[in-house]
Design a protein around this motif. Structure first.
Motif, PDB file in Angstrom:
ATOM      1  N   GLU A   1      21.930 -14.526 -55.709  1.00 34.77           N
ATOM      2  CA  GLU A   1      20.948 -13.454 -55.550  1.00 34.77           C
ATOM      3  C   GLU A   1      19.554 -13.860 -56.026  1.00 34.77           C
ATOM      4  O   GLU A   1      18.649 -13.045 -56.047  1.00 34.77           O
ATOM      5  CB  GLU A   1      21.402 -12.222 -56.337  1.00 34.77           C
ATOM      6  CG  GLU A   1      22.728 -11.667 -55.874  1.00 34.77           C
ATOM      7  CD  GLU A   1      23.236 -10.561 -56.776  1.00 34.77           C
ATOM      8  OE1 GLU A   1      22.483 -10.091 -57.650  1.00 34.77           O
ATOM      9  OE2 GLU A   1      24.399 -10.162 -56.591  1.00 34.77           O
ATOM     10  N   THR A   2      19.396 -15.103 -56.413  1.00 29.84           N
ATOM     11  CA  THR A   2      18.143 -15.554 -57.011  1.00 29.84           C
ATOM     12  C   THR A   2      17.410 -16.507 -56.076  1.00 29.84           C
ATOM     13  O   THR A   2      17.973 -17.495 -55.621  1.00 29.84           O
ATOM     14  CB  THR A   2      18.427 -16.268 -58.352  1.00 29.84           C
ATOM     15  OG1 THR A   2      19.138 -15.371 -59.194  1.00 29.84           O
ATOM     16  CG2 THR A   2      17.151 -16.696 -59.028  1.00 29.84           C
ATOM     17  N   ILE A   3      16.143 -16.190 -55.819  1.00 30.08           N
ATOM     18  CA  ILE A   3      15.294 -17.098 -55.051  1.00 30.08           C
ATOM     19  C   ILE A   3      14.346 -17.745 -56.057  1.00 30.08           C
ATOM     20  O   ILE A   3      13.433 -17.106 -56.581  1.00 30.08           O
ATOM     21  CB  ILE A   3      14.513 -16.369 -53.948  1.00 30.08           C
ATOM     22  CG1 ILE A   3      15.477 -15.637 -53.009  1.00 30.08           C
ATOM     23  CG2 ILE A   3      13.645 -17.372 -53.175  1.00 30.08           C
ATOM     24  CD1 ILE A   3      14.806 -14.724 -52.010  1.00 30.08           C
TER      25      ILE A   3
ATOM     26  N   LYS B   1       8.435 -12.531 -48.633  1.00 29.17           N
ATOM     27  CA  LYS B   1       8.572 -11.198 -48.050  1.00 29.17           C
ATOM     28  C   LYS B   1       8.426 -10.193 -49.186  1.00 29.17           C
ATOM     29  O   LYS B   1       8.931 -10.416 -50.293  1.00 29.17           O
ATOM     30  CB  LYS B   1       9.932 -11.038 -47.375  1.00 29.17           C
ATOM     31  CG  LYS B   1      10.088 -11.951 -46.180  1.00 29.17           C
ATOM     32  CD  LYS B   1      11.432 -11.761 -45.527  1.00 29.17           C
ATOM     33  CE  LYS B   1      11.532 -12.716 -44.338  1.00 29.17           C
ATOM     34  NZ  LYS B   1      12.820 -12.648 -43.691  1.00 29.17           N
TER      35      LYS B   1
ATOM     36  N   ASN C   1       9.822  -7.423 -49.642  1.00 29.01           N
ATOM     37  CA  ASN C   1      11.036  -6.697 -50.026  1.00 29.01           C
ATOM     38  C   ASN C   1      12.041  -7.575 -50.781  1.00 29.01           C
ATOM     39  O   ASN C   1      13.157  -7.153 -51.034  1.00 29.01           O
ATOM     40  CB  ASN C   1      11.696  -6.078 -48.796  1.00 29.01           C
ATOM     41  CG  ASN C   1      12.186  -7.118 -47.801  1.00 29.01           C
ATOM     42  OD1 ASN C   1      11.768  -8.274 -47.841  1.00 29.01           O
ATOM     43  ND2 ASN C   1      13.060  -6.718 -46.912  1.00 29.01           N
ATOM     44  N   LYS C   2      11.655  -8.783 -51.147  1.00 24.72           N
ATOM     45  CA  LYS C   2      12.535  -9.690 -51.895  1.00 24.72           C
ATOM     46  C   LYS C   2      11.932  -9.989 -53.254  1.00 24.72           C
ATOM     47  O   LYS C   2      10.737  -9.852 -53.462  1.00 24.72           O
ATOM     48  CB  LYS C   2      12.750 -10.984 -51.123  1.00 24.72           C
ATOM     49  CG  LYS C   2      13.506 -10.777 -49.830  1.00 24.72           C
ATOM     50  CD  LYS C   2      14.034 -12.077 -49.308  1.00 24.72           C
ATOM     51  CE  LYS C   2      14.861 -11.767 -48.065  1.00 24.72           C
ATOM     52  NZ  LYS C   2      15.979 -12.634 -47.946  1.00 24.72           N
TER      53      LYS C   2
ATOM     54  N   TYR D   1      11.326 -12.863 -56.261  1.00 22.79           N
ATOM     55  CA  TYR D   1      11.201 -14.306 -56.413  1.00 22.79           C
ATOM     56  C   TYR D   1      10.965 -14.659 -57.881  1.00 22.79           C
ATOM     57  O   TYR D   1      10.286 -13.936 -58.600  1.00 22.79           O
ATOM     58  CB  TYR D   1      10.029 -14.831 -55.583  1.00 22.79           C
ATOM     59  CG  TYR D   1      10.158 -14.522 -54.118  1.00 22.79           C
ATOM     60  CD1 TYR D   1      10.850 -15.373 -53.268  1.00 22.79           C
ATOM     61  CD2 TYR D   1       9.603 -13.363 -53.578  1.00 22.79           C
ATOM     62  CE1 TYR D   1      10.974 -15.080 -51.922  1.00 22.79           C
ATOM     63  CE2 TYR D   1       9.726 -13.062 -52.231  1.00 22.79           C
ATOM     64  CZ  TYR D   1      10.415 -13.928 -51.404  1.00 22.79           C
ATOM     65  OH  TYR D   1      10.552 -13.633 -50.073  1.00 22.79           O
TER      66      TYR D   1
ATOM     67  N   TYR E   1       3.817  -8.341 -53.869  1.00 29.24           N
ATOM     68  CA  TYR E   1       5.059  -9.124 -53.906  1.00 29.24           C
ATOM     69  C   TYR E   1       5.769  -8.862 -55.232  1.00 29.24           C
ATOM     70  O   TYR E   1       5.156  -8.441 -56.210  1.00 29.24           O
ATOM     71  CB  TYR E   1       4.758 -10.611 -53.739  1.00 29.24           C
ATOM     72  CG  TYR E   1       4.181 -10.930 -52.386  1.00 29.24           C
ATOM     73  CD1 TYR E   1       5.004 -11.090 -51.277  1.00 29.24           C
ATOM     74  CD2 TYR E   1       2.808 -11.050 -52.198  1.00 29.24           C
ATOM     75  CE1 TYR E   1       4.470 -11.356 -50.021  1.00 29.24           C
ATOM     76  CE2 TYR E   1       2.272 -11.316 -50.953  1.00 29.24           C
ATOM     77  CZ  TYR E   1       3.107 -11.472 -49.869  1.00 29.24           C
ATOM     78  OH  TYR E   1       2.574 -11.723 -48.638  1.00 29.24           O
ATOM     79  N   LYS E   2       7.061  -9.116 -55.255  1.00 29.74           N
ATOM     80  CA  LYS E   2       7.865  -8.925 -56.469  1.00 29.74           C
ATOM     81  C   LYS E   2       8.208 -10.298 -57.023  1.00 29.74           C
ATOM     82  O   LYS E   2       9.094 -10.975 -56.514  1.00 29.74           O
ATOM     83  CB  LYS E   2       9.130  -8.145 -56.133  1.00 29.74           C
ATOM     84  CG  LYS E   2       8.854  -6.760 -55.615  1.00 29.74           C
ATOM     85  CD  LYS E   2      10.123  -6.113 -55.118  1.00 29.74           C
ATOM     86  CE  LYS E   2       9.777  -4.833 -54.377  1.00 29.74           C
ATOM     87  NZ  LYS E   2      10.772  -4.469 -53.399  1.00 29.74           N
ATOM     88  N   THR E   3       7.497 -10.695 -58.054  1.00 31.57           N
ATOM     89  CA  THR E   3       7.720 -12.018 -58.630  1.00 31.57           C
ATOM     90  C   THR E   3       7.860 -11.940 -60.147  1.00 31.57           C
ATOM     91  O   THR E   3       7.297 -11.058 -60.795  1.00 31.57           O
ATOM     92  CB  THR E   3       6.571 -12.991 -58.290  1.00 31.57           C
ATOM     93  OG1 THR E   3       5.372 -12.537 -58.903  1.00 31.57           O
ATOM     94  CG2 THR E   3       6.365 -13.118 -56.793  1.00 31.57           C
TER      95      THR E   3
END
Length: 122
Positions: A12-14, A49, A51-52, A54, A76-78
């Motif tokens: 589940e981890t990018i 993206k 919606n992901k 990182y 973004y969600k980082t």
């Protein structure tokens, strides 16, 4: 927000290594992809993206922390992975005792450093 990387599920981890390609080739975390800082800064929409989630890392976490702040402002969600101060002190000590560069030691000790890092949401 701090999260212990040991509790992240690999599936589940990018994980993105934002160092330059030559640094990535010298050693990187298993399953991390390399997208250099400059590319993510200039054209994040090409690689990310909104919606992901990182997780960004570099050597000590300074560049990844700055980039994470900028990307989060753009929607973004980082998270930034930053090596703890104790680990940096150990690397500096080993560097002074062995005449090896900090960057070289980071590649040798990358797995150790990642196990002892913080992930911060900016």
């Amino acid at each position: 927000m701090s999260v212990n990387i040991r509790y992240l599920k690999p599936s589940e981890t990018i994980l993105i290594d934002i160092r330059e390609s030559y640094e990535y080739k010298m050693g990187h975390i298993e399953n991390a992809i390399n997208i250099p800082n400059d590319l993510l800064e200039l054209v994040p929409e090409k690689y990310l993206k909104k919606n992901k989630v990182y997780y960004l890392y570099c050597d000590l976490g300074i560049r990844s922390e700055q980039l994470s702040k900028m990307l989060n402002k753009k929607g973004y969600k980082t998270f930034s992975i930053r090596i703890k101060d104790e680990t940096v002190k150990k690397l500096d000590y080993i560097s002074s005792e062995t005449n090896r560069s900090r960057n070289e030691l980071i590649n040798v000790l990358l797995e150790y450093a990642i196990k002892n890092c913080e992930i911060k949401k900016e």
